[in-house]
Design a protein around this motif. Structure first.
Motif, mmCIF file in Angstrom:
data_model
loop_
_atom_site.group_PDB
_atom_site.id
_atom_site.type_symbol
_atom_site.label_atom_id
_atom_site.label_comp_id
_atom_site.label_asym_id
_atom_site.label_seq_id
_atom_site.Cartn_x
_atom_site.Cartn_y
_atom_site.Cartn_z
ATOM 1 N N SER A 104 43.288 24.541 34.089
ATOM 2 C CA SER A 104 44.068 25.716 34.474
ATOM 3 C C SER A 104 44.399 25.649 35.953
ATOM 4 N N PRO A 105 45.433 26.395 36.422
ATOM 5 C CA PRO A 105 45.797 26.379 37.833
ATOM 6 C C PRO A 105 44.630 26.826 38.706
ATOM 7 N N LYS A 106 44.418 26.131 39.801
ATOM 8 C CA LYS A 106 43.317 26.450 40.695
ATOM 9 C C LYS A 106 43.680 27.626 41.599
ATOM 10 N N ASN A 107 42.640 28.406 41.967
ATOM 11 C CA ASN A 107 42.828 29.509 42.898
ATOM 12 C C ASN A 107 43.169 28.927 44.269
ATOM 13 N N VAL A 175 31.820 43.346 41.643
ATOM 14 C CA VAL A 175 32.787 43.382 42.743
ATOM 15 C C VAL A 175 34.194 43.194 42.187
ATOM 16 N N ASP A 176 35.028 44.199 42.350
ATOM 17 C CA ASP A 176 36.427 44.117 41.947
ATOM 18 C C ASP A 176 37.267 44.874 42.967
ATOM 19 N N VAL A 215 31.528 35.459 47.037
ATOM 20 C CA VAL A 215 32.654 34.796 47.700
ATOM 21 C C VAL A 215 33.782 34.530 46.706
ATOM 22 N N ASP A 216 33.412 34.110 45.488
ATOM 23 C CA ASP A 216 34.432 33.878 44.460
ATOM 24 C C ASP A 216 35.149 35.184 44.089
ATOM 25 N N GLU A 220 39.280 36.300 44.515
ATOM 26 C CA GLU A 220 40.189 36.805 43.481
ATOM 27 C C GLU A 220 41.007 37.993 43.979
ATOM 28 N N ASN A 221 40.582 38.591 45.104
ATOM 29 C CA ASN A 221 41.250 39.800 45.598
ATOM 30 C C ASN A 221 41.933 39.616 46.948
ATOM 31 N N PHE A 222 41.742 38.452 47.591
ATOM 32 C CA PHE A 222 42.295 38.232 48.928
ATOM 33 C C PHE A 222 42.947 36.854 49.012
ATOM 34 N N ASP A 223 43.895 36.732 49.946
ATOM 35 C CA ASP A 223 44.536 35.440 50.206
ATOM 36 C C ASP A 223 43.617 34.530 50.995
#
Length: 365
Positions: A104-107, A175-176, A215-216, A220-223
């Motif tokens: 799948s596409p990487k973050n 954390v979301d 950290v992961d 998911e929520n920040f650039d």
């Protein structure tokens, strides 16, 4: 790992430990298997393969359990062959999910970890300035200060850190985006700081894997995620390095720093081989060097990527204004040194350069 008891014990155990990849749970003593499995689902991470055992032979229950995310439900009594086949099938399902995840596409979130080779050389100050510059470029940026008792990231912006970090470490799986809106402090509309000033001795050590999960989750929520890691934390929490895309070591030109820089470089190469590593010298010019720059670079077998000068006057002015140097005095040599470091880390020379049109240049003359 084997725990006595049924699903209630499993829920209790999983609430205080990293979730396993593969879980077998016995529902034989459960009065309400559907409700108990929902409780278990609340503490399991997505992707955990759950194999349930029980004594009730009910097609409706079987379907409800599969709908709740259980991989398979086996009715007791079991033979060794039945259990072996179920485990083999579950392992194949787990391997398939990992294969799909790998393709799948990487973050593409930049996760920058900053470490001070020695204390008192300006690591937290460097982190705050880098995070501000990233945010000022329009990147949604998180600054994670892992000094649980003496962190200064929020203080550098004249803010109180709150309890966001301690709450996040208690249960990083929760954390979301909604949690972060309540937990962070924001000196800039694009910069969020997650930290705490926990009472000394009043916060337990993070569980294994908790920092990597946190950290992961931020990724998911920040650039961009910039992490300030106290060097003593690496002794027990190497997991914080595993998600890093870039790592900056801040050092000085001392004999002790040269030794520890060599050790840290070797450690990072083993734990986080995927990360790009940069070495910066902090507070250059404050005191005479114990080791010459050339000898230092020869000993660590790599060049120093950036030199951050000691400028107490500019620092004091920014501190009194409750701002970081790059915001208070962008033209200062100290600010330019931070900017040069960020350009090397991002491989983007356009950072910090104002885009002026031909007409703008004409009328500015």
């Amino acid at each position: 790992m084997i725990f006595s008891g049924g699903v209630v014990s499993a829920v209790r155990a999983l609430g205080g430990m990293p979730c396993p990849e593969f879980l077998i749970v016995d529902l034989s003593d459960s009065d309400d298997p559907r409700a108990d499995m929902q409780s278990l689902a609340d503490v399991c991470e997505p992707g955990t393969v759950v194999l349930a055992l029980g004594t009730l032979n009910d097609v409706t229950l079987y379907r409800d359990l599969l709908h709740a995310g259980v991989h398979d439900y086996l009715v007791k009594p079991l033979t060794a062959e039945m259990l072996r086949d179920a485990i083999r099938t579950a392992e194949e399902a787990l391997a398939y999910e990992e294969e799909v995840e790998d393709t799948s596409p990487k973050n593409d979130t930049r996760q920058l970890v900053c470490l001070g080779v020695r204390g008192g050389i300006g690591t937290s100050t460097m982190v705050a300035n880098i995070a501000w510059m990233m945010a000022d470029q329009g990147k949604k940026t998180a600054l994670l200060d892992l000094d649980l008792f003496f962190g200064t990231s929020a203080m550098q912006f004249d803010l109180e850190p709150g309890r966001g970090l301690s709450d996040a470490l208690d249960n990083p799986r929760r954390v979301d985006g909604l949690f972060l809106e309540r937990a962070v402090v924001k000196p800039h509309d694009k910069l969020s700081i997650l930290g705490c000033e926990a009472p000394i001795g009043g916060l337990s050590d993070p569980a294994e894997g908790a920092l990597e999960q946190l950290v992961d989750a931020l990724g998911e929520n920040f650039d961009c995620v910039v992490v300030d890691v106290p060097r003593q934390m690496l002794g027990t929490h190497v997991d914080v390095l595993r998600s890093a895309t870039d790592i900056v070591l801040l050092t000085d030109y001392s004999l002790t720093a040269a030794r520890d820089c060599i050790r840290l470089l070797a450690h990072i190469k083993q734990i986080a081989p995927q990360a790009d590593i940069y070495v910066a010298a902090g507070k250059v010019g404050m005191v005479p060097n114990e080791v010459s720059e050339q000898d230092f670079e020869n000993s660590i077998e790599r060049p120093v990527d950036a030199k951050i000068p000691f400028d107490i006057k500019t620092m004091m002015t920014a501190t009194q204004a409750g701002e970081v140097v790059v915001a208070n005095a962008p033209g200062a040599k100290l600010s330019q040194a931070y900017l040069d470091l960020l350009r090397k880390v991002t491989s983007d020379d356009s950072i910090g350069k104002e885009k002026t049109s031909w007409f703008g240049k004409l009328f500015s003359r």
